[in-house]
Design an enzyme around this catalytic site. Structure first.
Site, PDB file in Angstrom:
ATOM      1  N   ARG A 261       0.824  -1.234   0.000  1.00 43.32           N
ATOM      2  CA  ARG A 261       0.000   0.000   0.000  1.00 43.32           C
ATOM      3  C   ARG A 261       0.847   1.268   0.000  1.00 43.32           C
ATOM      4  NH1 ARG A 261      -3.473  -2.929   3.704  1.00 43.32           N
ATOM      5  NH2 ARG A 261      -5.083  -3.886   2.426  1.00 43.32           N
TER       6      ARG A 261
ATOM      7  N   LYS B 183       3.927  11.826 -11.004  1.00 40.18           N
ATOM      8  CA  LYS B 183       3.125  11.018 -11.932  1.00 40.18           C
ATOM      9  C   LYS B 183       3.877   9.720 -12.181  1.00 40.18           C
ATOM     10  CE  LYS B 183       0.328  14.236 -14.620  1.00 40.18           C
ATOM     11  NZ  LYS B 183       0.076  14.821 -15.949  1.00 40.18           N
TER      12      LYS B 183
ATOM     13  N   GLU C  39      11.347  19.621 -23.580  1.00 43.11           N
ATOM     14  CA  GLU C  39      10.596  19.875 -22.341  1.00 43.11           C
ATOM     15  C   GLU C  39      11.140  21.129 -21.633  1.00 43.11           C
ATOM     16  OE1 GLU C  39       7.881  18.212 -21.494  1.00 43.11           O
ATOM     17  OE2 GLU C  39       8.027  16.259 -22.474  1.00 43.11           O
TER      18      GLU C  39
ATOM     19  N   LYS D  96       8.294  23.616 -12.769  1.00 43.40           N
ATOM     20  CA  LYS D  96       7.463  22.424 -12.544  1.00 43.40           C
ATOM     21  C   LYS D  96       7.062  22.335 -11.076  1.00 43.40           C
ATOM     22  CE  LYS D  96       6.279  17.867 -13.551  1.00 43.40           C
ATOM     23  NZ  LYS D  96       6.372  16.721 -14.401  1.00 43.40           N
TER      24      LYS D  96
ATOM     25  N   GLU E 174      -3.616  17.639 -11.045  1.00 42.68           N
ATOM     26  CA  GLU E 174      -4.108  18.122 -12.337  1.00 42.68           C
ATOM     27  C   GLU E 174      -5.629  18.260 -12.355  1.00 42.68           C
ATOM     28  OE1 GLU E 174      -1.729  16.513 -15.560  1.00 42.68           O
ATOM     29  OE2 GLU E 174      -3.388  16.807 -16.927  1.00 42.68           O
TER      30      GLU E 174
ATOM     31  N   ARG F 259      -1.828  22.405 -13.743  1.00 41.33           N
ATOM     32  CA  ARG F 259      -0.839  21.386 -14.140  1.00 41.33           C
ATOM     33  C   ARG F 259      -1.024  20.980 -15.603  1.00 41.33           C
ATOM     34  NH1 ARG F 259       1.736  16.385 -10.679  1.00 41.33           N
ATOM     35  NH2 ARG F 259       3.082  15.692 -12.358  1.00 41.33           N
TER      36      ARG F 259
ATOM     37  N   ASN G 119       1.055  20.112 -20.403  1.00 43.99           N
ATOM     38  CA  ASN G 119       0.784  19.271 -21.571  1.00 43.99           C
ATOM     39  C   ASN G 119       0.900  20.055 -22.884  1.00 43.99           C
ATOM     40  OD1 ASN G 119       0.283  17.036 -19.955  1.00 43.99           O
ATOM     41  ND2 ASN G 119      -1.872  17.604 -19.668  1.00 43.99           N
TER      42      ASN G 119
ATOM     43  N   HIS H  48       1.566  18.371 -26.183  1.00 46.39           N
ATOM     44  CA  HIS H  48       1.417  16.929 -25.998  1.00 46.39           C
ATOM     45  C   HIS H  48       0.228  16.332 -26.764  1.00 46.39           C
ATOM     46  CE1 HIS H  48       4.526  17.498 -23.042  1.00 46.39           C
ATOM     47  NE2 HIS H  48       4.508  16.228 -22.687  1.00 46.39           N
TER      48      HIS H  48
ATOM     49  N   HIS I 292       1.129  13.628 -29.172  1.00 45.76           N
ATOM     50  CA  HIS I 292       0.623  12.276 -28.936  1.00 45.76           C
ATOM     51  C   HIS I 292       0.132  11.651 -30.255  1.00 45.76           C
ATOM     52  CE1 HIS I 292      -1.515   8.994 -26.936  1.00 45.76           C
ATOM     53  NE2 HIS I 292      -2.500   9.256 -27.777  1.00 45.76           N
TER      54      HIS I 292
ATOM     55  N   HIS J 177       9.623  10.786 -27.673  1.00 50.03           N
ATOM     56  CA  HIS J 177       8.572  11.589 -27.037  1.00 50.03           C
ATOM     57  C   HIS J 177       8.910  13.089 -27.107  1.00 50.03           C
ATOM     58  CE1 HIS J 177       5.468  12.838 -24.281  1.00 50.03           C
ATOM     59  NE2 HIS J 177       6.378  13.390 -23.496  1.00 50.03           N
TER      60      HIS J 177
HETATM   61  N1  GLY Z   1       4.642  15.577 -17.540  1.00 45.68           N
HETATM   62  C1  GLY Z   1       3.502  16.316 -17.206  1.00 45.68           C
HETATM   63  C2  GLY Z   1       3.220  16.377 -15.739  1.00 45.68           C
HETATM   64  O1  GLY Z   1       4.044  15.972 -14.953  1.00 45.68           O
HETATM   65  O2  GLY Z   1       2.173  16.818 -15.361  1.00 45.68           O
END
Ligand code: GLY
Length: 376
Positions: free
Chosen positions: A129, A151, A193, A235, A245, A250, A254, A257, A261, A275
């Site tokens: 957990r 993430k 990025e 960030k 998000e 947040r 993107n 993206h 994508h 990417h």
């Molecule tokens: N890579 C996008 C984020 O961390 O929200």
């Protein structure tokens, strides 16, 4: 490590706050820097899950530092590539951690790029957990993006990162020495990025990158550290404001993206388009689409494309030599996990260089027509 030059950025998340340290030589000092997260291993080896190439290049430095403090490492190798972020990979890794007797108060160390960080982070979010983990990112992309913010995910047949969790690391050591062995193409992919942070919210940083792109991709220490630390600060601010998000803040991360994508999906998430390269092209397309809507001038859209292309990243759709049309790319977007239940796909667009916003009024037919023009 030169402590005077070390940059420490705090990700402020209450009881889950943590530091991200940016400098050279951090892995040589891991036993000192990560001391609170090693203590539980006084009588057991420290589990380090590593990308095979990262282990080859950096294990000696880590082991030497651990040995000086009386610790020993036990390694788990992860093959390079997205295929490792799978249910099978997760099962194998969690079985290994359980067999080692990792407890909820232990920390697992993740050495490598985004694949290892995402896999280890997710494994640690569910192991008994939830146990702790420390990120040791070895690519520019993982240093400025995926290792920070919690993430974590694996890929499934439904798509990339479809199963995952928010699980924050306890420490991130962004050792710039690891970038010395990074292939140039990966370095440029990470730069996508970096410039994203300038484009989405920091005009001064964008201007600075325009002037310093050569030095950053050539890995000159001072400009590189400035680029990495500025990106991580951005960030950290965004994650502190909107960890999960939910408020739209947040989601600004993107930028590029959604278009990116679609390009990754069309090229089969393969080495044909990394990417970061997809994000680079995605940001150029977002800038041009913003200009088409009248949100920014054509001149600003060109400036964004030139700034991205100056690093050697692809900045024009025909560079990819795709044999599809705009509708097919839009079909890929319909499977984007950002697609909302109402059938709306929010697009991150630009109001200016250094100012991204989320548009919810974008018609996918217009996007298809725009992409047809760009593909021609
Ligand atoms: N890579 C996008 C984020 O961390 O929200």
């Amino acid at each position: 490590m030169d402590m005077n030059r070390s940059e420490t950025i705090r990700v402020e998340l209450g009881g889950r706050s943590y530091d991200v340290i940016v400098d050279e030589g951090l892995l040589d000092q891991i036993a000192i820097l990560a001391e609170p997260f090693l203590k539980s291993y006084s009588a057991r080896p420290v589990p380090i899950v590593a990308d095979v190439n990262a282990r080859e290049h950096h294990s000696a430095r880590i082991e030497a530092s651990l040995a000086r403090a009386g610790y020993e490492a036990v390694w788990y190798d992860v093959p390079s590539g997205e295929a490792s972020k799978s249910w099978a990979g997760l099962e194998e890794l969690t079985n290994w951690l359980l067999a080692l007797g990792v407890t909820r108060s232990d920390h697992v160390f993740a050495l490598g790029g985004g694949v290892v960080g995402d896999l280890v982070g997710f494994a640690c979010s569910i192991l008994k957990r939830g146990c702790g983990f420390v990120q040791l990112p070895t690519t520019l992309l993982s240093q400025v993006d995926s290792s920070v913010g919690g993430k974590t995910a694996i890929n499934t047949s439904a798509g990339k990162n479809m199963i995952g969790a928010f699980h924050q690391p306890s420490l991130v050591l962004a050792d710039m020495d690891t970038l010395a062995t990074l292939p140039d193409r990966e370095m440029r992919a990470g730069y996508a990025e970096v410039i994203k942070y300038g484009l989405l919210g920091d005009r001064d940083f964008f201007d600075w990158l325009e002037a310093n792109v050569g030095a950053v991709v050539a890995r000159e220490a001072k400009p590189l550290q400035h680029a990495i630390a500025t990106s991580i600060r951005a960030k950290a601010r965004i994650v502190a404001e909107d960890e999960r998000e939910t408020s739209g803040v947040r989601a600004l991360l993107n930028l590029g993206h959604t278009f990116g994508h679609a390009l990754e999906a069309e090229t089969g998430f393969s080495n044909r388009l990394l990417h970061g390269e997809a994000v680079a092209l995605g940001m150029v397309l977002a800038a041009k689409f913003s200009a088409r809507r009248g949100d920014i001038s054509g001149q600003d859209a060109s400036r964004a494309a030139i700034a991205i292309g100056a690093s050697g990243l692809p900045a024009q759709l025909p560079d990819l030599d795709l044999s599809c049309n705009g509708s097919r790319l839009v079909d890929h977007m319909r499977h984007d996990k950002k697609m909302e239940g109402s059938g709306t796909l929010p697009f991150l667009l630009l109001k200016g260089l250094g100012e991204a916003y989320m548009a919810r009024d974008v018609e996918l037919n217009d996007v298809a027509a725009f992409l047809d023009e760009e593909l021609a």
